[in-house]
Design an enzyme around this catalytic site. Structure first.
Site, PDB file in Angstrom:
ATOM      1  CB  SER A 146      47.726  48.523  32.411  1.00  0.00           C
ATOM      2  OG  SER A 146      47.686  49.925  32.621  1.00  0.00           O
ATOM      3  CE1 TYR A 159      47.144  47.545  37.567  1.00  0.00           C
ATOM      4  CE2 TYR A 159      48.021  49.355  36.258  1.00  0.00           C
ATOM      5  CZ  TYR A 159      47.040  48.394  36.472  1.00  0.00           C
ATOM      6  OH  TYR A 159      45.979  48.291  35.601  1.00  0.00           O
TER       7      TYR A 159
HETATM    8  N1  LIG Z   1      39.802  50.529  34.729  1.00  0.00           N
HETATM    9  C1  LIG Z   1      40.845  51.027  34.073  1.00  0.00           C
HETATM   10  O1  LIG Z   1      40.896  52.228  33.775  1.00  0.00           O
HETATM   11  C2  LIG Z   1      42.002  50.136  33.680  1.00  0.00           C
HETATM   12  C3  LIG Z   1      43.079  50.687  32.991  1.00  0.00           C
HETATM   13  C4  LIG Z   1      44.136  49.868  32.607  1.00  0.00           C
HETATM   14  C5  LIG Z   1      44.104  48.513  32.899  1.00  0.00           C
HETATM   15  N2  LIG Z   1      43.041  48.011  33.589  1.00  0.00           N
HETATM   16  C6  LIG Z   1      43.043  46.578  33.876  1.00  0.00           C
HETATM   17  O2  LIG Z   1      41.821  46.030  33.452  1.00  0.00           O
HETATM   18  C7  LIG Z   1      41.427  44.973  34.322  1.00  0.00           C
HETATM   19  C8  LIG Z   1      40.020  45.213  34.852  1.00  0.00           C
HETATM   20  O3  LIG Z   1      39.973  46.450  35.512  1.00  0.00           O
HETATM   21  P1  LIG Z   1      38.621  46.931  36.266  1.00  0.00           P
HETATM   22  O4  LIG Z   1      38.907  48.306  36.754  1.00  0.00           O
HETATM   23  O5  LIG Z   1      37.462  46.683  35.389  1.00  0.00           O
HETATM   24  O6  LIG Z   1      38.614  45.874  37.474  1.00  0.00           O
HETATM   25  P2  LIG Z   1      37.938  45.940  38.932  1.00  0.00           P
HETATM   26  O7  LIG Z   1      36.625  46.623  38.848  1.00  0.00           O
HETATM   27  O8  LIG Z   1      38.931  46.444  39.907  1.00  0.00           O
HETATM   28  O9  LIG Z   1      37.768  44.376  39.215  1.00  0.00           O
HETATM   29  C9  LIG Z   1      36.938  43.564  38.413  1.00  0.00           C
HETATM   30  C10 LIG Z   1      36.501  42.356  39.161  1.00  0.00           C
HETATM   31  O10 LIG Z   1      37.616  41.498  39.501  1.00  0.00           O
HETATM   32  C11 LIG Z   1      37.165  40.643  40.537  1.00  0.00           C
HETATM   33  N3  LIG Z   1      38.337  40.142  41.265  1.00  0.00           N
HETATM   34  C12 LIG Z   1      39.240  40.852  41.980  1.00  0.00           C
HETATM   35  N4  LIG Z   1      40.177  40.034  42.494  1.00  0.00           N
HETATM   36  C13 LIG Z   1      39.851  38.770  42.089  1.00  0.00           C
HETATM   37  C14 LIG Z   1      40.440  37.491  42.286  1.00  0.00           C
HETATM   38  N5  LIG Z   1      41.551  37.343  43.029  1.00  0.00           N
HETATM   39  N6  LIG Z   1      39.849  36.413  41.699  1.00  0.00           N
HETATM   40  C15 LIG Z   1      38.730  36.535  40.955  1.00  0.00           C
HETATM   41  N7  LIG Z   1      38.133  37.743  40.731  1.00  0.00           N
HETATM   42  C16 LIG Z   1      38.682  38.834  41.297  1.00  0.00           C
HETATM   43  C17 LIG Z   1      36.282  41.531  41.420  1.00  0.00           C
HETATM   44  O11 LIG Z   1      35.130  40.798  41.805  1.00  0.00           O
HETATM   45  P3  LIG Z   1      35.019  40.139  43.273  1.00  0.00           P
HETATM   46  O12 LIG Z   1      35.565  41.152  44.246  1.00  0.00           O
HETATM   47  O13 LIG Z   1      33.569  39.887  43.434  1.00  0.00           O
HETATM   48  O14 LIG Z   1      35.847  38.893  43.203  1.00  0.00           O
HETATM   49  C18 LIG Z   1      35.855  42.674  40.505  1.00  0.00           C
HETATM   50  O15 LIG Z   1      34.477  42.727  40.307  1.00  0.00           O
HETATM   51  C19 LIG Z   1      42.513  44.898  35.402  1.00  0.00           C
HETATM   52  O16 LIG Z   1      43.496  43.951  35.057  1.00  0.00           O
HETATM   53  C20 LIG Z   1      43.125  46.284  35.365  1.00  0.00           C
HETATM   54  O17 LIG Z   1      44.462  46.293  35.831  1.00  0.00           O
HETATM   55  C21 LIG Z   1      41.987  48.775  33.986  1.00  0.00           C
END
Ligand SMILES: NC(=O)c1ccc[n+]([C@@H]2O[C@H](COP(=O)([O-])OP(=O)(O)OC[C@H]3O[C@@H](n4cnc5c(N)ncnc54)[C@H](OP(=O)(O)O)[C@@H]3O)[C@@H](O)[C@H]2O)c1
Length: 255
Positions: A146, A159
């Site tokens: 991130s 984080y």
């Molecule tokens: N969105 C943003 O703006 C942003 C910005 C910077 C960085 N990021 C990074 O990008 C990545 C994805 O972000 P996102 O917002 O798309 O994620 P999210 O929607 O919070 O999570 C994606 C999926 O991860 C699964 N998950 C959660 N814990 C898990 C575990 N212990 N084992 C296996 N699966 C798991 C969940 O499915 P289940 O609950 O069904 O397991 C969920 O559907 C993360 O690393 C985040 O820190 C995101």
């Protein structure tokens, strides 16, 4: 005929946390480039709609259920990959928890839980994936960090620490596995309009902060992350190793 650029035909990819959000978007892009994609999450039912959507587009996709923070479950997941595919070419370690609290309300337990899922789990996944890649002397490890790994905001210490550690881990993986033909790189997203961020996207205060801070004046759409994963996974990125590819609309480039 020459092969098209960025083709992932014949490659097997695992994307963790791919039930929705950036993980699902990257899984779709990898599959569009020709890879057979294993979408990971903790619940089969929550993975199913994404897998079915990709299959309806004629793409190769399957669910692989395990909790990335459970070592025994990870081991069972990789044993299934070995048994059913005999190989793994691409790992996208995408799961990342968030715990927004000021430091005085953040316990040691909170910090340990964050490091467990956001740093130790990607380490174990990368190590396990590399073991499958080493015999072929090729492979792609892609860690989703991130901008928070290098730019701090108040109220987000756990984080920031975990993602900063993950960025450093990416470099360590690159340094160690490079000699074996395996590259390790990271993708650092900025503000993305994912399902998880929906309340923040709808909040006018957050919207004006995003519009002020991001030179492109908007949130990223999940589909805008996919090409970064395809590039880093591709043969064309064969000499890109230890790099952090920031996808943030210019956020970290501006004051
Ligand atoms: N969105 C943003 O703006 C942003 C910005 C910077 C960085 N990021 C990074 O990008 C990545 C994805 O972000 P996102 O917002 O798309 O994620 P999210 O929607 O919070 O999570 C994606 C999926 O991860 C699964 N998950 C959660 N814990 C898990 C575990 N212990 N084992 C296996 N699966 C798991 C969940 O499915 P289940 O609950 O069904 O397991 C969920 O559907 C993360 O690393 C985040 O820190 C995101």
């Amino acid at each position: 005929m020459a092969e098209p650029l960025f083709s992932l035909d014949g490659r097997v990819a695992l994307v963790t946390g791919a039930a929705r959000g950036l993980g699902l978007a990257m899984a779709r892009s990898l599959a569009l480039a020709g890879a057979e994609v294993l979408l990971n999450g903790r619940d089969e039912g929550r993975l199913r709609p994404g897998v079915e959507t990709l299959r309806a587009e004629g793409l190769k996709a399957a669910a692989l259920v395990f909790d990335v923070a459970d070592d025994a479950a990870v081991e069972r997941g990789f044993a299934a990959i070995e048994r059913e595919h005999g190989r793994l070419d691409i790992l996208v370690s995408n799961v990342g928890l968030r715990n927004r609290r000021p430091i005085d309300q953040l316990s040691g337990t909170d910090m340990r839980e964050m490091l467990e899922t956001n740093l130790t789990a990607p380490f174990i996944l990368a190590k396990r994936a590399a073991a499958l890649m080493l015999p072929r002397r090729r492979g792609r490890l892609i860690m989703v960090t991130s901008v928070a790994g290098s730019l701090a905001r108040a109220g987000d210490a756990a984080y920031a620490a975990a993602k900063g550690g993950l960025t450093a881990l990416t470099r360590a993986l690159a340094a160690e596995y490079g000699a074996h033909g395996i590259t390790a790189n990271a993708i650092a997203p900025g503000f993305f309009a994912t399902e998880t961020n929906a309340p923040r996207v709808a909040d006018p205060k957050v919207r004006s902060m995003v519009e002020m801070r991001v030179p492109l004046r908007r949130w990223g759409e999940p589909r805008e992350i996919g090409a970064a994963a395809v590039f880093l996974a591709s043969e064309e990125a064969s000499y890109v190793n230890g790099h952090v590819l920031t996808v943030d609309g210019g956020l970290s480039a501006s004051l």
